[in-house]
Motif scaffolding. Structure first.
Motif, short mmCIF file in Angstrom:
data_model
loop_
_atom_site.label_atom_id
_atom_site.label_comp_id
_atom_site.label_asym_id
_atom_site.label_seq_id
_atom_site.Cartn_x
_atom_site.Cartn_y
_atom_site.Cartn_z
N UNK A 264 0.84 -1.21 0.00
CA UNK A 264 0.00 0.00 0.00
C UNK A 264 0.87 1.25 0.00
N UNK A 265 1.93 1.25 0.81
CA UNK A 265 2.83 2.40 0.86
C UNK A 265 3.51 2.61 -0.49
N UNK A 266 3.89 1.53 -1.15
CA UNK A 266 4.50 1.65 -2.48
C UNK A 266 3.56 2.23 -3.50
N UNK A 267 2.31 1.75 -3.51
CA UNK A 267 1.32 2.29 -4.45
C UNK A 267 1.04 3.77 -4.18
N UNK A 268 0.95 4.16 -2.92
CA UNK A 268 0.74 5.57 -2.60
C UNK A 268 1.86 6.44 -3.15
N UNK A 269 3.10 5.97 -3.00
CA UNK A 269 4.23 6.74 -3.50
C UNK A 269 4.30 6.76 -5.02
N UNK A 270 3.94 5.66 -5.66
CA UNK A 270 3.91 5.65 -7.12
C UNK A 270 2.84 6.60 -7.64
N UNK A 271 1.66 6.57 -7.04
CA UNK A 271 0.58 7.43 -7.50
C UNK A 271 0.81 8.90 -7.18
N UNK A 272 1.68 9.19 -6.21
CA UNK A 272 1.97 10.60 -5.94
C UNK A 272 3.06 11.13 -6.86
N UNK A 273 3.77 10.26 -7.54
CA UNK A 273 4.86 10.68 -8.43
C UNK A 273 4.40 10.73 -9.88
N UNK A 274 3.49 9.85 -10.26
CA UNK A 274 3.07 9.73 -11.67
C UNK A 274 1.89 10.66 -11.94
N UNK A 275 1.96 11.37 -13.06
CA UNK A 275 0.87 12.21 -13.53
C UNK A 275 0.50 11.75 -14.94
N UNK A 276 -0.79 11.56 -15.17
CA UNK A 276 -1.28 11.15 -16.48
C UNK A 276 -1.95 12.32 -17.17
N UNK A 277 -1.81 12.38 -18.47
CA UNK A 277 -2.48 13.38 -19.27
C UNK A 277 -3.02 12.76 -20.55
N UNK A 278 -4.02 13.38 -21.13
CA UNK A 278 -4.62 12.85 -22.34
C UNK A 278 -4.92 13.99 -23.30
N UNK A 279 -4.44 13.86 -24.52
CA UNK A 279 -4.73 14.82 -25.58
C UNK A 279 -5.81 14.21 -26.45
N UNK A 280 -7.02 14.77 -26.38
CA UNK A 280 -8.15 14.17 -27.09
C UNK A 280 -8.08 14.37 -28.60
#
Length: 133
Positions: free
Chosen positions: A77-93
């Motif tokens: 859980x701690x690993x997933x929290x840190x991964x999700x706080x570092x990764x940003x997703x974007x989408x160009x429609x």
């Protein structure tokens, strides 16, 4: 050609919140592995760490799944929290492109490394305990 990407957080976790929760989730496995290292490798006995280990063993006898929750699920859980706080997703429609950005937040990456090391040490400890070491 200017490309506009609407960027959003994949998971709503602030980097400081992820570090705080990770430190709480990793404290118990760290103390347990530290006590075992002092006891079996360095042959030293610290009363506070021994008391903590006895308390954990008593708790583990009463609640059967406490060990796996603390030593496996907590660091995951701690690993997933840190991964999700570092990764940003974007989408160009318009161009149908997904952008994945990894921000260099060194404290979160350090805690992610600690999570991986904690899971590795727990796996090695379990393998050695099963084989009777």
């Amino acid at each position: 050609m200017i490309r506009t990407v609407k960027s959003f957080r994949y998971f709503a976790v602030d980097d400081r919140t992820a570090v705080r929760v990770s430190s709480v989730l990793l404290a118990i496995p760290f103390l347990f592995l530290l006590e075992n290292t002092f006891e079996y490798i360095l042959h030293a006995d610290f009363a506070l760490l021994a008391y903590f280990t006895e308390m954990f063993k008593t708790l583990d006898r009463k609640i059967v799944f406490m060990g796996p929750l603390l030593f496996i699920v907590g660091p995951i859980i701690a690993g997933f929290l840190n991964v999700f706080s570092v990764v940003t997703l974007g989408y160009d429609s318009k161009q149908k492109i997904v952008d994945i950005k990894i921000h260099l937040k060194w404290l979160n990456l350090f805690f992610l490394f600690i999570c991986i090391m904690s899971l590795t040490a727990s796996a090695i400890y379990m393998i050695l305990a099963i084989n009777g070491f």
